[in-house]
Design a protein around this motif. Structure first.
Motif, mmCIF file in Angstrom:
data_model
loop_
_atom_site.group_PDB
_atom_site.id
_atom_site.type_symbol
_atom_site.label_atom_id
_atom_site.label_comp_id
_atom_site.label_asym_id
_atom_site.label_seq_id
_atom_site.Cartn_x
_atom_site.Cartn_y
_atom_site.Cartn_z
ATOM 1 N N ALA A 145 0.519 -1.488 -0.260
ATOM 2 C CA ALA A 145 0.293 -0.223 -0.376
ATOM 3 C C ALA A 145 0.854 1.471 0.271
ATOM 4 N N ALA A 146 2.301 1.189 0.721
ATOM 5 C CA ALA A 146 2.453 2.035 0.954
ATOM 6 C C ALA A 146 3.804 2.748 -1.254
ATOM 7 N N HIS B 237 2.565 0.666 -4.279
ATOM 8 C CA HIS B 237 0.700 1.169 -5.021
ATOM 9 C C HIS B 237 0.120 0.405 -4.460
ATOM 10 N N GLY B 238 -1.234 1.074 -3.952
ATOM 11 C CA GLY B 238 -2.338 0.285 -3.158
ATOM 12 C C GLY B 238 -3.110 -0.046 -4.546
ATOM 13 N N MET B 239 -3.454 -1.241 -4.369
ATOM 14 C CA MET B 239 -5.009 -1.673 -5.355
ATOM 15 C C MET B 239 -5.708 -1.827 -4.345
ATOM 16 N N ASP B 240 -6.399 -0.352 -4.424
ATOM 17 C CA ASP B 240 -8.101 -0.309 -3.751
ATOM 18 C C ASP B 240 -9.135 -0.638 -4.988
ATOM 19 N N ALA B 241 -9.691 -1.346 -5.117
ATOM 20 C CA ALA B 241 -11.340 -2.070 -6.507
ATOM 21 C C ALA B 241 -11.425 -1.013 -7.109
ATOM 22 N N ALA B 242 -12.193 0.713 -5.747
ATOM 23 C CA ALA B 242 -12.850 1.618 -5.888
ATOM 24 C C ALA B 242 -12.050 2.651 -6.381
ATOM 25 N N SER B 243 -10.211 2.186 -6.673
ATOM 26 C CA SER B 243 -9.705 3.831 -7.828
ATOM 27 C C SER B 243 -9.723 3.740 -8.574
ATOM 28 N N ILE B 244 -9.118 4.871 -9.475
ATOM 29 C CA ILE B 244 -9.037 4.418 -10.572
ATOM 30 C C ILE B 244 -7.816 3.978 -11.204
#
Length: 419
Positions: free
Chosen positions: A186-187, A189-196
């Protein structure tokens, strides 16, 4: 993480393996990790309930064959690492089938105009993810979420009003599991499902994305990729954008990928009314960050992880990308493109915001400005901690020699050296 917020990953060369990582390395039982093209396509047909029209022959079968051949030649992959990539291939081919099925039933999709898209290109780790997520706060622009990039067309009935999309839930579960195994990701390159997310996922469905290279060491594929024109795959991406716009507008897209940096001429050919924003950062700083991130995740997919081999591979890959960028930069006229130097961009993000809006011919309304400035306040740099990199020690790289190697880029774009 230390009290100062610094993160030191001290086991890149000899990773400490948790039970979850050991299981990921082994992969699921009963999966054929030596599939050929026909088997991958057959599995995709089965996954879609028998759909069998993959659409126009754009050379994707040949490219898939090269990927699978190169994958078999990468003997450093764990079984689980190899299976993950083949599973991705099955997924994107299933996506392709669903796209063709939807277009066949709704041919008006191909009449949709993609209006003056805004493309963001730039080296990995050069601020493109921050820029696209930031600008996506403007609701007049259509952007691509991570979960939507993974499954552009639903595989089942739509969710009930107000209910979450099952695709978003699947993506969040998968990436949550990934980040549980790799908590420092996350520090970086976070992989948030809702991110662009990056639209190279759409090129994935034409088997012409550099995503494959992030997961394996496949020089055969890279050579094939550079030896062939990629314009046809950007035409395919336009078709997918039309599908996505038909599902949900508006039709003015905000898109980003490092891969665009080496495909400037192809993008200009397919999207002649677009705006192109290119970020530029010291390639030594990029490689310092990129190799650490990839080496950290390699503990899942490689045995041994071999950080020096990884650095050598990506130094060469970044050089090819930058040389292609310089060669093709003239494809974009000054009134449709801009070069953003990372140190200037980070020093005055509000100025960059206004520069981008002026270039795109998009009025910066009071509502849009408020939303954009709120994003900056909510997302300060290094909010998940700052990773300490050791390109020289862990990866065995001579940075002075590396700067000499990239002299051609420093001469063209006056980026600030980052030590």
């Amino acid at each position: 993480m230390s009290k100062s917020g610094e993160i030191v990953i001290d086991d890149l060369a000899q990773p400490r393996l948790t039970p979850a990582i050991e299981a990921a390395r082994a992969g699921p039982p009963g999966f054929d990790e030596e599939m050929g093209v026909d088997q991958v396509l057959s599995r995709a047909v089965d996954l879609t309930g028998g759909l069998d029209d993959f659409g126009e022959e754009t050379g994707f079968r040949e490219r898939l064959g090269i990927v699978l051949q190169a994958l078999a030649e990468d003997r450093g992959l764990t079984r689980g690492g190899r299976i993950t990539i083949i599973d991705h291939a099955i997924r994107v081919m299933a996506n392709r089938l669903r796209i063709e099925h939807l277009v066949k039933r709704n041919p008006e999709i191909l009449d949709i105009q993609i209006d003056r898209p805004i493309f963001i290109a730039g080296l990995p780790r050069s601020g493109t993810t921050h820029l696209v997520n930031w600008l996506a706060r403007d609701e007049r622009l259509r952007s691509l979420t991570l979960w939507e990039s993974e499954e552009p067309v639903p595989s089942g009935p739509p969710p009930a009003p107000g209910a979450p999309d099952p695709r978003a839930l699947r993506s969040a579960e998968m990436w949550g599991h990934f980040e549980a195994m790799l908590p420092h990701m996350a520090a970086m390159h976070g992989m948030d499902a809702a991110s662009i997310h990056e639209d190279n996922e759409l090129l994935y469905m034409d088997v012409n994305s550099y995503n494959w290279e992030w997961q394996a060491r496949i020089p055969r594929w890279t050579d094939h990729y550079f030896a062939h024109d990629r314009t046809i795959s950007y035409r395919y991406e336009k078709k997918v954008l039309q599908v996505l716009t038909w599902q949900r507008g508006p039709n003015r897209w905000l898109l980003k990928s490092p891969q665009h940096m080496e495909n400037l001429a192809a993008i200009r050919s397919v999207f002649p009314d677009a705006a192109m924003i290119i970020t530029h950062r010291d390639p030594v700083a990029v490689i310092r960050s990129l190799t650490t991130m990839l080496s950290y995740s390699d503990r899942i997919r490689r045995d041994p992880v071999d950080p020096p081999g990884l650095a050598s591979l990506w130094i060469g890959r970044i050089e090819r990308l930058l040389r292609a960028c310089i060669e093709q930069r003239a494809a974009w006229p000054a009134d449709q493109s801009a070069d953003l130097l990372f140190h200037d961009y980070m020093a005055d993000q509000e100025r960059v915001m206004r520069q981008v809006y002026d270039l795109a011919g998009l009025p910066l309304t009071a509502d849009a400005e408020r939303a954009l400035l709120a994003y900056l306040n909510e997302n300060p740099r290094n909010r998940h901690g700052r990773v300490i990199y050791d390109l020289e020690g862990v990866f065995g790289v001579d940075t002075a020699a590396l700067r000499e190697r990239f002299a051609f880029y420093y001469e063209r774009f006056p980026v600030k050296w980052e030590d």
